[in-house]
Design a protein around this motif. Structure first.
Motif, PDB file in Angstrom:
ATOM      1  N   ASN A   1       8.547  -7.882  10.931  1.00 56.16           N
ATOM      2  CA  ASN A   1       7.547  -7.632   9.885  1.00 56.16           C
ATOM      3  C   ASN A   1       8.081  -7.667   8.459  1.00 56.16           C
ATOM      4  OD1 ASN A   1       5.366  -7.431  11.696  1.00 56.16           O
ATOM      5  ND2 ASN A   1       5.928  -5.319  12.160  1.00 56.16           N
TER       6      ASN A   1
ATOM      7  N   ARG B   1       5.754 -10.239   7.068  1.00 59.16           N
ATOM      8  CA  ARG B   1       4.399  -9.661   7.105  1.00 59.16           C
ATOM      9  C   ARG B   1       4.208  -8.638   5.982  1.00 59.16           C
ATOM     10  NH1 ARG B   1       1.492  -7.353  12.534  1.00 59.16           N
ATOM     11  NH2 ARG B   1      -0.638  -7.754  11.848  1.00 59.16           N
TER      12      ARG B   1
ATOM     13  N   THR C   1       1.204  -9.116   3.308  1.00 59.22           N
ATOM     14  CA  THR C   1       0.227  -8.027   3.242  1.00 59.22           C
ATOM     15  C   THR C   1       0.108  -7.512   1.815  1.00 59.22           C
ATOM     16  OG1 THR C   1       0.661  -7.414   5.543  1.00 59.22           O
ATOM     17  CG2 THR C   1      -0.354  -5.736   4.139  1.00 59.22           C
ATOM     18  N   GLN C   2       1.241  -7.266   1.181  1.00 60.41           N
ATOM     19  CA  GLN C   2       1.240  -6.774  -0.198  1.00 60.41           C
ATOM     20  C   GLN C   2       0.673  -7.820  -1.151  1.00 60.41           C
ATOM     21  OE1 GLN C   2       2.138  -3.622  -1.143  1.00 60.41           O
ATOM     22  NE2 GLN C   2       1.435  -4.129  -3.187  1.00 60.41           N
TER      23      GLN C   2
ATOM     24  N   LYS D   1      -1.443 -10.184  -0.474  1.00 65.82           N
ATOM     25  CA  LYS D   1      -2.896 -10.292  -0.255  1.00 65.82           C
ATOM     26  C   LYS D   1      -3.630  -9.132  -0.921  1.00 65.82           C
ATOM     27  CE  LYS D   1      -6.461 -11.356   3.067  1.00 65.82           C
ATOM     28  NZ  LYS D   1      -7.303 -12.020   2.115  1.00 65.82           N
ATOM     29  N   GLU D   2      -3.063  -7.930  -0.852  1.00 63.58           N
ATOM     30  CA  GLU D   2      -3.679  -6.776  -1.524  1.00 63.58           C
ATOM     31  C   GLU D   2      -3.746  -6.991  -3.033  1.00 63.58           C
ATOM     32  OE1 GLU D   2      -1.722  -3.116  -0.474  1.00 63.58           O
ATOM     33  OE2 GLU D   2      -2.075  -3.431   1.667  1.00 63.58           O
TER      34      GLU D   2
ATOM     35  N   TYR E   1      -2.803 -14.890   0.792  1.00 67.23           N
ATOM     36  CA  TYR E   1      -1.593 -14.539   1.556  1.00 67.23           C
ATOM     37  C   TYR E   1      -0.312 -15.025   0.881  1.00 67.23           C
ATOM     38  CZ  TYR E   1      -4.228 -12.855   5.573  1.00 67.23           C
ATOM     39  OH  TYR E   1      -5.041 -12.127   6.394  1.00 67.23           O
TER      40      TYR E   1
ATOM     41  N   ASP F   1      -1.542 -13.428  10.515  1.00 66.85           N
ATOM     42  CA  ASP F   1      -0.432 -12.785   9.809  1.00 66.85           C
ATOM     43  C   ASP F   1       0.728 -12.370  10.716  1.00 66.85           C
ATOM     44  OD1 ASP F   1      -1.533 -10.552  11.040  1.00 66.85           O
ATOM     45  OD2 ASP F   1      -1.930  -9.475   9.181  1.00 66.85           O
ATOM     46  N   ASP F   2       0.574 -12.500  12.023  1.00 63.40           N
ATOM     47  CA  ASP F   2       1.673 -12.164  12.933  1.00 63.40           C
ATOM     48  C   ASP F   2       2.224 -13.402  13.641  1.00 63.40           C
ATOM     49  OD1 ASP F   2      -0.578 -12.619  14.463  1.00 63.40           O
ATOM     50  OD2 ASP F   2      -0.209 -10.966  15.854  1.00 63.40           O
TER      51      ASP F   2
END
Length: 170
Positions: free
Chosen positions: A71, A74, A78-79, A81-82, A87, A99-100
C-alpha cells in the motif's frame, strides 16, 4: 532474455533486508524484462546506464508493492485523489481503474516521473508527459504486469515489515 543487467544485489538496494530469496529473484527478473522493454522502445537512450537500471527496478518495485499489498502506492493515489479528485497527475483514469491493482495510468505516470527525475532534472528540462515513446513503453510494461498478475509472488518479508502491528524503535 538478453544478458542480465540487474542482479539481486542491485534489487536489494531498494529493500531494508540484506539476504535475497526467491521472491527477490522473481522481481529482479521482472526488472530485467522492463529494462529490455525500454531497450526495445529506445527509451533507455534517455538515461545514463545506471539511471536506466534504477528506473527498471523502481517500476518493478511498484509492481511488487501492488502484488504484495504493501500500500505504498495506494497511499499516494488515495491522498492525491482526496486533494485533486484524480488518482494520478496528467492522466484521466479509465472505468477499469482499481486502486489495489496495477493500472496503465499508474505505470504511465510513474514512468514519466522517473524519466523526469533521472533525465529531466539532470538536463534541466521538463519532460512532456504525453511523449509517445513513454506511452508505448508504459503500455508494454503494463502488458507485462498483466501477464504476470496471477503468478507474481507476494513479498512476505516486506509484508511483515509493513504490517500495522510491526513497530520500530529507530
Amino acid at each position: 532474455m538478453k544478458n542480465t543487467k540487474i542482479y539481486p544485489k542491485d534489487w536489494l538496494q531498494l529493500h531494508p533486508y540484506k539476504q535475497s530469496g526467491p521472491t527477490d529473484l522473481y522481481y529482479t527478473r521482472i526488472a530485467n524484462q522492463i529494462h529490455e522493454i525500454m531497450e526495445h522502445t529506445d527509451l533507455v537512450n534517455s538515461f545514463e546506464k545506471e539511471d536506466a537500471i534504477q528506473v527498471s527496478m523502481r517500476m518493478a518495485a511498484y509492481f511488487e508493492d501492488v502484488i504484495s499489498g504493501l500500500n505504498i502506492w495506494r497511499a499516494f493515489i488515495t491522498q492525491y485523489k482526496e486533494l485533486t479528485g484524480n488518482y494520478v497527475p496528467f492522466y484521466t483514469v479509465s472505468d477499469h481503474y482499481y486502486d489495489d491493482e496495477a493500472n496503465f495510468e499508474d505505470v504511465r505516470f510513474l514512468l514519466w516521473h522517473y524519466l523526469q527525475q533521472y533525465h529531466g532534472v539532470k538536463k534541466g528540462t521538463f519532460v512532456n508527459p504525453d511523449n509517445p515513446t513513454t506511452e508505448e513503453t508504459a503500455r508494454l510494461i503494463y502488458q507485462l504486469f498483466c501477464q504476470e498478475w496471477t503468478t507474481a509472488p507476494e513479498n512476505t518479508k516486506m509484508q511483515m515489515l509493513f504490517a500495522p502491528d510491526t513497530s520500530y524503535e529507530t
